[in-house]
Scaffold this active site. Structure first.
Site, PDB file in Angstrom:
ATOM      1  N   ILE A  32      -6.696   4.102  31.074  1.00  0.00           N
ATOM      2  CA  ILE A  32      -6.984   4.989  29.933  1.00  0.00           C
ATOM      3  C   ILE A  32      -6.668   6.430  30.302  1.00  0.00           C
ATOM      4  CG2 ILE A  32      -8.859   5.998  28.548  1.00  0.00           C
ATOM      5  CD1 ILE A  32      -9.982   3.268  28.133  1.00  0.00           C
ATOM      6  N   ASP A  80     -13.273  10.665  46.585  1.00  0.00           N
ATOM      7  CA  ASP A  80     -14.293   9.858  45.915  1.00  0.00           C
ATOM      8  C   ASP A  80     -15.193  10.804  45.127  1.00  0.00           C
ATOM      9  OD1 ASP A  80     -16.560   8.232  45.306  1.00  0.00           O
ATOM     10  OD2 ASP A  80     -16.064   6.918  46.991  1.00  0.00           O
ATOM     11  N   LYS A 140     -19.345  20.323  38.221  1.00  0.00           N
ATOM     12  CA  LYS A 140     -19.661  21.407  39.175  1.00  0.00           C
ATOM     13  C   LYS A 140     -18.395  21.957  39.827  1.00  0.00           C
ATOM     14  CE  LYS A 140     -23.377  22.352  40.884  1.00  0.00           C
ATOM     15  NZ  LYS A 140     -24.216  23.544  40.660  1.00  0.00           N
ATOM     16  N   SER A 172     -17.433   8.065  28.424  1.00  0.00           N
ATOM     17  CA  SER A 172     -18.703   7.342  28.465  1.00  0.00           C
ATOM     18  C   SER A 172     -18.545   5.925  27.899  1.00  0.00           C
ATOM     19  CB  SER A 172     -19.761   8.154  27.699  1.00  0.00           C
ATOM     20  OG  SER A 172     -21.041   7.634  27.936  1.00  0.00           O
ATOM     21  N   LYS A 190     -24.272   5.752  31.945  1.00  0.00           N
ATOM     22  CA  LYS A 190     -23.557   6.417  30.854  1.00  0.00           C
ATOM     23  C   LYS A 190     -24.514   7.242  29.986  1.00  0.00           C
ATOM     24  CE  LYS A 190     -19.299   5.064  31.699  1.00  0.00           C
ATOM     25  NZ  LYS A 190     -18.296   5.973  32.242  1.00  0.00           N
ATOM     26  N   ILE A 219     -10.540  -1.414  24.466  1.00  0.00           N
ATOM     27  CA  ILE A 219      -9.162  -0.923  24.364  1.00  0.00           C
ATOM     28  C   ILE A 219      -8.249  -1.938  25.044  1.00  0.00           C
ATOM     29  CG2 ILE A 219      -7.581   0.985  24.876  1.00  0.00           C
ATOM     30  CD1 ILE A 219      -9.859   1.799  22.973  1.00  0.00           C
TER      31      ILE A 219
END
Ligand code: COA
Length: 316
Positions: A32, A80, A140, A172, A190, A219
């Site tokens: 995606i 990561d 952040k 999400s 989520k 999707i």
């Protein structure tokens, strides 16, 4: 492999709307996110994609760059999202090599199907860490750059000569809206992602930043669908029938939502969740009422999830 334009974006968007802007995207080589980035680059931008797998991330970046001659797309592997310092270093490198960060997508995610009875503390933590903490770390790492971008590309509500900047999107899911068996870890993670986006919207809106969530439904041809759904024709057909629009979504429909939220057309949209799922979540109950994981029979059986890519033998 280069992807035809009509497969990753509708023909309605204006070329050059992201000219010389920079997008930072975690999970950017995924099925995606790579299309979201591709659309952004096709429309004039440059990008830095982040991932754990070096080969996948670097070759993904090269492939995305083919979409527009002269574009710059960097792939930073071995990063990561659970490691806040590594993400900060990646954002710094992106800004140094591409000149800043104007847009960010927190897209990296982890998921598999498992009932709580087969979900270890570490399994729950892994998904919380990748999705929730990873999204927080991404925000952040990028926010200082997004603030700078928002200063340069002011959100006035009027057409601004230098276009938009200072925008963030979190990816999400909708499982926590109504509840879903086999997804305790993802529902928790989520729900946190949605609230992190809201926090950014509230606390950084005054700096000119907008933050929104895109929640993809099922999707087609994505890693998510491969990991979480069975491919036998009967299950696929039942799944499609349960969606008001009557089909699975296309990756381009997520890319289109992304272009919209990053564009001038969405300047006053902040702290929103855009659910791109053909209306699926409005029809789904607490759990599957039919199919291989019928509620509550499957849970009571104590069986393991089988027939999907993310399946594994329970150790619990
Ligand atoms: N069912 C139950 N538990 C599972 C599981 C499954 N299908 N898959 C992994 N786990 C558990 C592991 O057993 C481990 O727990 P343990 O230490 O108690 O045994 C824990 O989850 C962490 O697994 P590990 O493979 O070490 O973690 P990781 O950080 O390398 O991988 C995952 C994270 C588990 C989320 C992995 O699925 C992943 O890397 N996903 C990325 C791709 C993805 O999911 N994309 C989402 C598309 S929707």
């Amino acid at each position: 492999m280069p992807v035809p334009r009509e497969e990753f974006m509708s023909p309605i968007w204006k070329d050059g709307i992201f000219k010389d802007k920079v997008l930072f995207c975690t999970g950017g080589a995924g099925t995606i996110c790579s299309m979201q980035v591709r659309a952004f680059v096709a429309l004039g931008g440059n990008a830095c994609i982040i991932g754990r797998n070096v080969e996948k991330t670097e070759s993904g970046a090269k492939d995305i760059a083919t979409v527009r001659p002269g574009s710059k797309v960097i792939g930073l592997g071995n990063v990561d999202v659970r490691d806040g310092e590594a993400l900060k270093a990646a954002a710094e490198r992106c800004a140094k090599e591409l000149g800043g960060i104007d847009f960010a997508i927190a897209g990296a995610a982890g998921n598999f199907l498992a009932p709580m009875s087969q979900l270890s503390t570490n399994a729950f933590k892994s998904v919380m860490d990748i999705d929730a903490l990873g999204s927080y770390n991404t925000a952040k790492a990028c926010l200082p750059y997004l603030v700078e971008s928002a200063k340069k590309h002011k959100n006035t509500g009027k057409s601004y000569p230098t276009g938009t900047g200072g925008r963030m999107i979190f990816i999400s899911a909708s499982f926590h809206y109504v509840g879903r068996a086999l997804q305790a870890h993802v529902m928790a993670a989520k729900a946190a992602v949605d609230q992190i986006s809201n926090a950014v919207a509230i606390e950084y809106g005054p700096y000119g930043i907008t933050s929104n969530v895109i929640t993809p439904g099922p999707i087609a041809k994505t890693e998510g669908m491969e990991r979480l759904s069975r491919s036998d024709p009967e299950t696929v057909e039942r799944s499609k029938r349960s969606i008001p629009v009557g089909r699975w979504g296309e990756v381009k429909e997520i890319a289109d939502a992304t272009v919209f939220l990053f564009s001038e057309g969405a300047s006053y949209i902040n702290g929103m969740i855009m659910v791109v799922d053909g209306g699926q979540w409005r029809t789904s109950g607490a759990a599957d009422s039919s199919g291989p994981w019928r509620y509550p029979d499957f849970l009571l059986s104590g069986d393991e999830v089988t027939g999907v890519k993310s399946a594994r033998k329970s150790k619990l």
